[in-house]
Motif scaffolding. Structure first.
Motif, PDB file in Angstrom:
ATOM      1  N   PHE A 192      15.386  -8.664  17.593  1.00  0.00           N
ATOM      2  CA  PHE A 192      16.148  -9.891  17.802  1.00  0.00           C
ATOM      3  C   PHE A 192      16.639 -10.038  19.237  1.00  0.00           C
ATOM      4  O   PHE A 192      17.252 -11.044  19.579  1.00  0.00           O
ATOM      5  CB  PHE A 192      17.364  -9.934  16.872  1.00  0.00           C
ATOM      6  N   SER A 193      16.430  -9.062  20.082  1.00  0.00           N
ATOM      7  CA  SER A 193      17.025  -9.067  21.418  1.00  0.00           C
ATOM      8  C   SER A 193      16.354 -10.064  22.353  1.00  0.00           C
ATOM      9  O   SER A 193      15.163 -10.327  22.258  1.00  0.00           O
ATOM     10  CB  SER A 193      16.968  -7.666  22.025  1.00  0.00           C
ATOM     11  N   SER A 194      17.152 -10.602  23.257  1.00  0.00           N
ATOM     12  CA  SER A 194      16.645 -11.462  24.316  1.00  0.00           C
ATOM     13  C   SER A 194      16.437 -10.610  25.553  1.00  0.00           C
ATOM     14  O   SER A 194      17.403 -10.236  26.225  1.00  0.00           O
ATOM     15  CB  SER A 194      17.635 -12.595  24.616  1.00  0.00           C
ATOM     16  N   GLN A 195      15.211 -10.300  25.864  1.00  0.00           N
ATOM     17  CA  GLN A 195      14.912  -9.466  27.022  1.00  0.00           C
ATOM     18  C   GLN A 195      14.783 -10.295  28.298  1.00  0.00           C
ATOM     19  O   GLN A 195      14.555  -9.742  29.369  1.00  0.00           O
ATOM     20  CB  GLN A 195      13.637  -8.661  26.768  1.00  0.00           C
ATOM     21  N   GLU A 196      14.933 -11.602  28.165  1.00  0.00           N
ATOM     22  CA  GLU A 196      14.846 -12.469  29.334  1.00  0.00           C
ATOM     23  C   GLU A 196      16.156 -12.514  30.119  1.00  0.00           C
ATOM     24  O   GLU A 196      16.158 -12.795  31.306  1.00  0.00           O
ATOM     25  CB  GLU A 196      14.465 -13.889  28.900  1.00  0.00           C
ATOM     26  N   SER A 197      17.255 -12.273  29.455  1.00  0.00           N
ATOM     27  CA  SER A 197      18.557 -12.318  30.114  1.00  0.00           C
ATOM     28  C   SER A 197      19.458 -11.237  29.543  1.00  0.00           C
ATOM     29  O   SER A 197      19.836 -11.282  28.365  1.00  0.00           O
ATOM     30  CB  SER A 197      19.224 -13.688  29.921  1.00  0.00           C
ATOM     31  N   ILE A 198      19.799 -10.274  30.378  1.00  0.00           N
ATOM     32  CA  ILE A 198      20.698  -9.190  29.992  1.00  0.00           C
ATOM     33  C   ILE A 198      21.885  -9.210  30.945  1.00  0.00           C
ATOM     34  O   ILE A 198      21.728  -9.470  32.141  1.00  0.00           O
ATOM     35  CB  ILE A 198      19.973  -7.827  30.044  1.00  0.00           C
ATOM     36  N   PHE A 199      23.061  -8.944  30.427  1.00  0.00           N
ATOM     37  CA  PHE A 199      24.269  -9.024  31.242  1.00  0.00           C
ATOM     38  C   PHE A 199      24.822  -7.628  31.520  1.00  0.00           C
ATOM     39  O   PHE A 199      24.935  -6.792  30.626  1.00  0.00           O
ATOM     40  CB  PHE A 199      25.331  -9.866  30.539  1.00  0.00           C
ATOM     41  N   ILE A 200      25.189  -7.406  32.781  1.00  0.00           N
ATOM     42  CA  ILE A 200      25.846  -6.171  33.190  1.00  0.00           C
ATOM     43  C   ILE A 200      27.217  -6.543  33.729  1.00  0.00           C
ATOM     44  O   ILE A 200      27.332  -7.342  34.662  1.00  0.00           O
ATOM     45  CB  ILE A 200      25.047  -5.417  34.266  1.00  0.00           C
ATOM     46  N   VAL A 201      28.260  -5.971  33.141  1.00  0.00           N
ATOM     47  CA  VAL A 201      29.623  -6.210  33.591  1.00  0.00           C
ATOM     48  C   VAL A 201      30.157  -4.943  34.244  1.00  0.00           C
ATOM     49  O   VAL A 201      30.257  -3.898  33.601  1.00  0.00           O
ATOM     50  CB  VAL A 201      30.548  -6.629  32.430  1.00  0.00           C
ATOM     51  N   SER A 202      30.471  -5.032  35.527  1.00  0.00           N
ATOM     52  CA  SER A 202      31.046  -3.897  36.241  1.00  0.00           C
ATOM     53  C   SER A 202      32.495  -3.705  35.804  1.00  0.00           C
ATOM     54  O   SER A 202      33.123  -4.637  35.286  1.00  0.00           O
ATOM     55  CB  SER A 202      30.976  -4.128  37.752  1.00  0.00           C
ATOM     56  N   PRO A 203      33.067  -2.513  36.023  1.00  0.00           N
ATOM     57  CA  PRO A 203      34.449  -2.270  35.597  1.00  0.00           C
ATOM     58  C   PRO A 203      35.461  -3.243  36.187  1.00  0.00           C
ATOM     59  O   PRO A 203      36.507  -3.489  35.594  1.00  0.00           O
ATOM     60  CB  PRO A 203      34.711  -0.845  36.097  1.00  0.00           C
ATOM     61  N   ASN A 204      35.167  -3.822  37.363  1.00  0.00           N
ATOM     62  CA  ASN A 204      36.095  -4.766  37.979  1.00  0.00           C
ATOM     63  C   ASN A 204      35.963  -6.185  37.428  1.00  0.00           C
ATOM     64  O   ASN A 204      36.665  -7.096  37.856  1.00  0.00           O
ATOM     65  CB  ASN A 204      35.909  -4.782  39.499  1.00  0.00           C
ATOM     66  N   GLY A 205      35.042  -6.388  36.467  1.00  0.00           N
ATOM     67  CA  GLY A 205      34.894  -7.689  35.830  1.00  0.00           C
ATOM     68  C   GLY A 205      33.782  -8.548  36.383  1.00  0.00           C
ATOM     69  O   GLY A 205      33.495  -9.610  35.834  1.00  0.00           O
ATOM     70  N   VAL A 206      33.128  -8.125  37.465  1.00  0.00           N
ATOM     71  CA  VAL A 206      32.010  -8.888  38.013  1.00  0.00           C
ATOM     72  C   VAL A 206      30.837  -8.816  37.035  1.00  0.00           C
ATOM     73  O   VAL A 206      30.437  -7.726  36.617  1.00  0.00           O
ATOM     74  CB  VAL A 206      31.585  -8.339  39.393  1.00  0.00           C
ATOM     75  N   THR A 207      30.291  -9.975  36.680  1.00  0.00           N
ATOM     76  CA  THR A 207      29.212 -10.053  35.700  1.00  0.00           C
ATOM     77  C   THR A 207      27.917 -10.477  36.372  1.00  0.00           C
ATOM     78  O   THR A 207      27.887 -11.447  37.127  1.00  0.00           O
ATOM     79  CB  THR A 207      29.557 -11.068  34.593  1.00  0.00           C
ATOM     80  N   GLN A 208      26.846  -9.740  36.099  1.00  0.00           N
ATOM     81  CA  GLN A 208      25.519 -10.078  36.606  1.00  0.00           C
ATOM     82  C   GLN A 208      24.591 -10.386  35.438  1.00  0.00           C
ATOM     83  O   GLN A 208      24.597  -9.670  34.431  1.00  0.00           O
ATOM     84  CB  GLN A 208      24.929  -8.913  37.399  1.00  0.00           C
ATOM     85  N   LYS A 209      23.816 -11.455  35.586  1.00  0.00           N
ATOM     86  CA  LYS A 209      22.793 -11.764  34.595  1.00  0.00           C
ATOM     87  C   LYS A 209      21.449 -11.303  35.148  1.00  0.00           C
ATOM     88  O   LYS A 209      20.985 -11.791  36.180  1.00  0.00           O
ATOM     89  CB  LYS A 209      22.764 -13.256  34.281  1.00  0.00           C
ATOM     90  N   ILE A 210      20.844 -10.338  34.466  1.00  0.00           N
ATOM     91  CA  ILE A 210      19.570  -9.783  34.909  1.00  0.00           C
ATOM     92  C   ILE A 210      18.462 -10.510  34.168  1.00  0.00           C
ATOM     93  O   ILE A 210      18.375 -10.463  32.939  1.00  0.00           O
ATOM     94  CB  ILE A 210      19.492  -8.266  34.633  1.00  0.00           C
TER      95      ILE A 210
END
Length: 264
Positions: A192-210
């Motif tokens: 069921f996973s969406s491998q097109e968009s994965i999110f990484i949240v750093s400890p300081n709250g900055v979010t990256q969409k991979i």
């Protein structure tokens, strides 16, 4: 007696006089976690993050400033408004296009509606908590507001993987591991996973969409994973015709990822 500012230089202090200098208080902030004196602190209109941390005696040995968080009521209200507006827009879309309710897109919309309903706004701001940077650059040293809440966590030696993976949870941080390594060690992607968009949240709250298709594209992108980071693999909800997919869905998943990170 009351003394005006322009009278300070000429005013003579007598024996046994008491002097009170009143400071304009605009509210209270709560400081918790790994500072020497946690608690509630009165603030003026000019007080910043560094001012309150210094009043609290600075960080203790267990503090992990990079993972610290600042939460603000006004930001929480804006986040709540965004979620409510998104929910109402999706309801209107379903009412306008009922043919999507029974298909795969209908299941995707139901999933998104459920996630929005169960999501609680946090009002977290991305802020700097490195004392040297706060002192050297006033731009990083945010002015505080009434009812702000600051938390200084302990060092976290884990990376957290949630969402559509085989075994969600925590993995011990390894500086030689990349995102795919952590996902594989958590049971890999589910069907069921969406491998097109994965999110990484750093400890300081900055979010990256991979974004990407295939492991090579994921690995080639420039991103960092730190101790305490969260990797969030959202569910693939399929293509929804007539709906601005990325404008609607990506902010929701990003907000969910940040909420999970804040729980840590």
């Amino acid at each position: 007696s009351s003394i005006k500012k322009d009278e300070f230089n000429g005013y003579k202090v007598k024996h046994l006089d008491s002097i009170y200098a009143f400071k304009e208080n605009i509210g209270v902030v709560t400081l918790s976690g790994n500072v020497n004196y946690p608690g509630k602190y009165s603030i003026s209109s000019s007080d910043r993050i560094l001012d309150v941390i210094q009043r609290a005696g600075g960080y203790n040995e267990a503090a992990y400033p990079f993972g610290s968080s600042l939460r603000r009521e006004s930001s929480k209200e804006l986040e709540t408004i965004f979620l409510d507006k998104t929910y109402r827009n999706l309801i209107s879309y379903i009412a306008s296009y009922p043919e999507y309710i029974g298909g795969g897109s209908g299941e995707g919309l139901s999933y998104i509606l459920s996630e929005i309903k169960n999501h609680e706004a946090l009002g977290r701001l991305v802020a700097e908590f490195d004392l040297v940077k706060l002192e050297d650059n006033i731009q990083y040293n945010i002015i505080l507001q009434d009812q702000d809440s600051i938390h200084i966590p302990s060092y976290d030696s884990n990376v957290y993987i949630f969402g559509e993976v085989g075994n969600p949870g925590s993995i011990f941080f390894d500086e030689s591991s990349n995102m795919i390594d952590y996902i594989n060690r958590s049971g890999g992607f589910t069907k069921f996973s969406s491998q097109e968009s994965i999110f990484i949240v750093s400890p300081n709250g900055v979010t990256q969409k991979i974004q990407g298709s295939g492991i090579k594209k994921f690995i080639s992108q420039n991103y960092e994973i730190y101790p305490g980071s969260v990797i969030y693999v959202p569910r693939d909800i399929g293509k929804i015709e007539g709906l601005n997919y990325y404008a609607t869905i990506a902010p929701i998943f990003s907000s969910l990822a940040l909420s999970i990170a804040s729980l840590n």
